[in-house]
Design a protein around this motif. Sequence first.
Motif, mmCIF file in Angstrom:
data_model
loop_
_atom_site.group_PDB
_atom_site.id
_atom_site.type_symbol
_atom_site.label_atom_id
_atom_site.label_comp_id
_atom_site.label_asym_id
_atom_site.label_seq_id
_atom_site.Cartn_x
_atom_site.Cartn_y
_atom_site.Cartn_z
ATOM 1 N N PHE A 175 22.595 53.788 64.580
ATOM 2 C CA PHE A 175 23.256 53.988 65.875
ATOM 3 C C PHE A 175 22.603 53.044 66.886
ATOM 4 C CE2 PHE A 175 23.611 58.029 63.617
ATOM 5 C CZ PHE A 175 24.979 58.283 63.695
ATOM 6 N N SER A 176 23.272 51.939 67.136
ATOM 7 C CA SER A 176 22.629 50.879 67.904
ATOM 8 C C SER A 176 23.219 50.640 69.281
ATOM 9 C CB SER A 176 22.690 49.568 67.102
ATOM 10 O OG SER A 176 24.028 49.283 66.738
ATOM 11 N N SER A 177 24.129 51.506 69.708
ATOM 12 C CA SER A 177 24.722 51.333 71.034
ATOM 13 C C SER A 177 25.085 52.690 71.616
ATOM 14 C CB SER A 177 25.971 50.447 70.969
ATOM 15 O OG SER A 177 27.041 51.163 70.374
ATOM 16 N N PRO A 178 25.217 52.785 72.926
ATOM 17 C CA PRO A 178 25.620 54.056 73.560
ATOM 18 C C PRO A 178 26.956 54.560 73.034
ATOM 19 C CG PRO A 178 24.791 52.520 75.192
ATOM 20 C CD PRO A 178 24.911 51.755 73.923
ATOM 21 N N ASP A 179 27.924 53.660 72.819
ATOM 22 C CA ASP A 179 29.240 54.079 72.342
ATOM 23 C C ASP A 179 29.146 54.744 70.975
ATOM 24 O OD1 ASP A 179 30.375 53.118 74.628
ATOM 25 O OD2 ASP A 179 31.229 51.308 73.722
ATOM 26 N N GLU A 180 28.307 54.187 70.090
ATOM 27 C CA GLU A 180 28.166 54.768 68.753
ATOM 28 C C GLU A 180 27.534 56.159 68.830
ATOM 29 O OE1 GLU A 180 25.984 51.969 66.433
ATOM 30 O OE2 GLU A 180 27.717 50.682 66.053
ATOM 31 N N VAL A 181 26.566 56.300 69.729
ATOM 32 C CA VAL A 181 25.913 57.598 69.898
ATOM 33 C C VAL A 181 26.893 58.627 70.447
ATOM 34 C CG1 VAL A 181 24.153 58.851 71.216
ATOM 35 C CG2 VAL A 181 23.595 56.656 70.153
ATOM 36 N N LEU A 182 27.647 58.242 71.460
ATOM 37 C CA LEU A 182 28.584 59.175 72.089
ATOM 38 C C LEU A 182 29.765 59.502 71.184
ATOM 39 C CD1 LEU A 182 28.583 57.726 75.732
ATOM 40 C CD2 LEU A 182 27.388 59.764 74.876
ATOM 41 N N SER A 183 30.056 58.630 70.236
ATOM 42 C CA SER A 183 31.152 58.874 69.292
ATOM 43 C C SER A 183 30.715 59.772 68.136
ATOM 44 C CB SER A 183 31.682 57.546 68.721
ATOM 45 O OG SER A 183 32.217 56.743 69.752
ATOM 46 N N ALA A 184 29.399 59.910 67.936
ATOM 47 C CA ALA A 184 28.882 60.712 66.830
ATOM 48 C C ALA A 184 28.770 62.174 67.234
ATOM 49 C CB ALA A 184 27.521 60.174 66.395
ATOM 50 N N THR A 185 28.821 63.053 66.259
ATOM 51 C CA THR A 185 28.617 64.476 66.515
ATOM 52 C C THR A 185 27.127 64.772 66.628
ATOM 53 O OG1 THR A 185 28.479 65.037 64.172
ATOM 54 C CG2 THR A 185 30.683 64.986 65.174
ATOM 55 N N ASP A 186 26.817 65.923 67.213
ATOM 56 C CA ASP A 186 25.412 66.317 67.306
ATOM 57 C C ASP A 186 24.796 66.425 65.912
ATOM 58 O OD1 ASP A 186 25.632 66.388 70.010
ATOM 59 O OD2 ASP A 186 25.757 68.576 70.175
ATOM 60 N N GLY A 187 25.579 66.920 64.974
ATOM 61 C CA GLY A 187 25.074 67.056 63.604
ATOM 62 C C GLY A 187 24.717 65.715 62.994
ATOM 63 N N SER A 204 14.601 63.843 71.061
ATOM 64 C CA SER A 204 15.622 64.667 70.419
ATOM 65 C C SER A 204 16.990 64.005 70.521
ATOM 66 C CB SER A 204 15.667 66.040 71.083
ATOM 67 O OG SER A 204 16.133 65.911 72.431
ATOM 68 N N ALA A 205 17.937 64.580 69.770
ATOM 69 C CA ALA A 205 19.312 64.080 69.832
ATOM 70 C C ALA A 205 19.875 64.232 71.242
ATOM 71 C CB ALA A 205 20.170 64.828 68.824
ATOM 72 N N GLU A 206 19.492 65.300 71.899
ATOM 73 C CA GLU A 206 19.959 65.527 73.263
ATOM 74 C C GLU A 206 19.415 64.463 74.208
ATOM 75 O OE1 GLU A 206 19.878 69.023 76.719
ATOM 76 O OE2 GLU A 206 19.122 69.426 74.690
ATOM 77 N N ASP A 207 18.141 64.098 74.026
ATOM 78 C CA ASP A 207 17.545 63.048 74.862
ATOM 79 C C ASP A 207 18.277 61.720 74.659
ATOM 80 O OD1 ASP A 207 15.612 64.767 75.858
ATOM 81 O OD2 ASP A 207 14.212 64.321 74.234
ATOM 82 N N ILE A 208 18.554 61.401 73.411
ATOM 83 C CA ILE A 208 19.208 60.132 73.101
ATOM 84 C C ILE A 208 20.612 60.093 73.701
ATOM 85 C CG2 ILE A 208 20.179 58.759 71.204
ATOM 86 C CD1 ILE A 208 17.686 59.411 69.598
ATOM 87 N N LYS A 209 21.321 61.202 73.632
ATOM 88 C CA LYS A 209 22.652 61.242 74.248
ATOM 89 C C LYS A 209 22.548 61.061 75.760
ATOM 90 C CE LYS A 209 26.042 63.672 72.756
ATOM 91 N NZ LYS A 209 26.978 64.753 72.359
ATOM 92 N N GLY A 210 21.447 61.575 76.334
ATOM 93 C CA GLY A 210 21.227 61.398 77.766
ATOM 94 C C GLY A 210 21.048 59.940 78.131
#
Length: 382
Positions: A175-187, A204-210
Amino acid sequence: MCNIAGIDIASRKFDYRIINDNGASLSRGSCEMNYEGFRSFLSDVPEDTVFIMESTGRYHKNLCHFLSGKGFRFCVENPMMIKNYVKSTTLRKTKTDSADALSIARYGLANYDRLRREKCVMDDEVRNIARRRQEVAEDIARAKTQLKSDLALAWPEILAVDVFTYSMLCFLSRFSSPDEVLSATDGELIAALSSCRGRALETSAEDIKGYAIGSIGVTGYADLVKDSAEKILFLEKRDKALTKALVEHENKVHAKELEILQSIPGVGEITAAHFMAEVEDISRFATYQKLIAYMGTDPSIYQSGESHNSGHITKHGNRSLRKYVYIMAQRAIMYSPFFRAYYDKKREQGFSHRKAMIAVMNKLTKIIFTLLTRGDMYKEES
């Protein structure tokens, strides 16, 4: 005194000139750099011959191994030494492979007594391992700089965390970009983070989404981030394997020397292994000054009439050894009160940081030479 065979080596062939102890030419020729060429060369060599050649980086090594396997004595000399000898003996600028071979042979004759006392040092495989590891370490440093540059465009917010841990590198390779992270599920994010081996990821995953939400990153650079992250992971794997091979070899061959070097505050197993891989045998050096000259931190000297000046360091020595002694000196300043005080003293005397570091390197080299020669452990001076 015996005969001298001077050899000028190129990538695919080598020229040779053989002279006797009076400097008279006995034989000359040119051979291919292959087994038949080596055999043909030896068939033209008289008994009791010493072979001398310039260090070429790699081309001379095959011939060295061949001669060593046949029980012949050979010497590999610094090209600068031979070049300076030629300059001191002639003003002519005749440059042919055969003439170069003759110059090498004459240099060997002029320095025969010294060469006879020195060991036949063949480029050991461990030195090649050490230098390959150094190259990989430099590649890692460049790749890390490149990754930071890529992230500064693709996802600058993520640089708030340490992106060079094994876990984060694994994550960024997926996951190398914000778009890829935001397109992925929390799981999917949690699975990517938890699948990374090594030290637990503090982010955490929550931090990365932030970090991804509201990012100003340019999605088009995501592939470059992945490429850089994967490159670092690959290089670090190579570095680990080469480091293991280097340390294991040096512990077999120079266990006592490594123990002595590591008794100096700040000197670790890896830097100690690099030092011994380059030095090989401390008995090669009659004095610590010769070891310093081999390292290339001896000052250049200019003397003319009443004028006598010392210039910059020569840098004609071993670049790899110079690098690792510099690292050892840096660490010694950090962990040893004695070396810290010595560095501070030089700074108080008006030395720049660079000159003070060279002084510490030479002081450290002198101490190392003494310890290895005597077989003593380091004891901090008060």
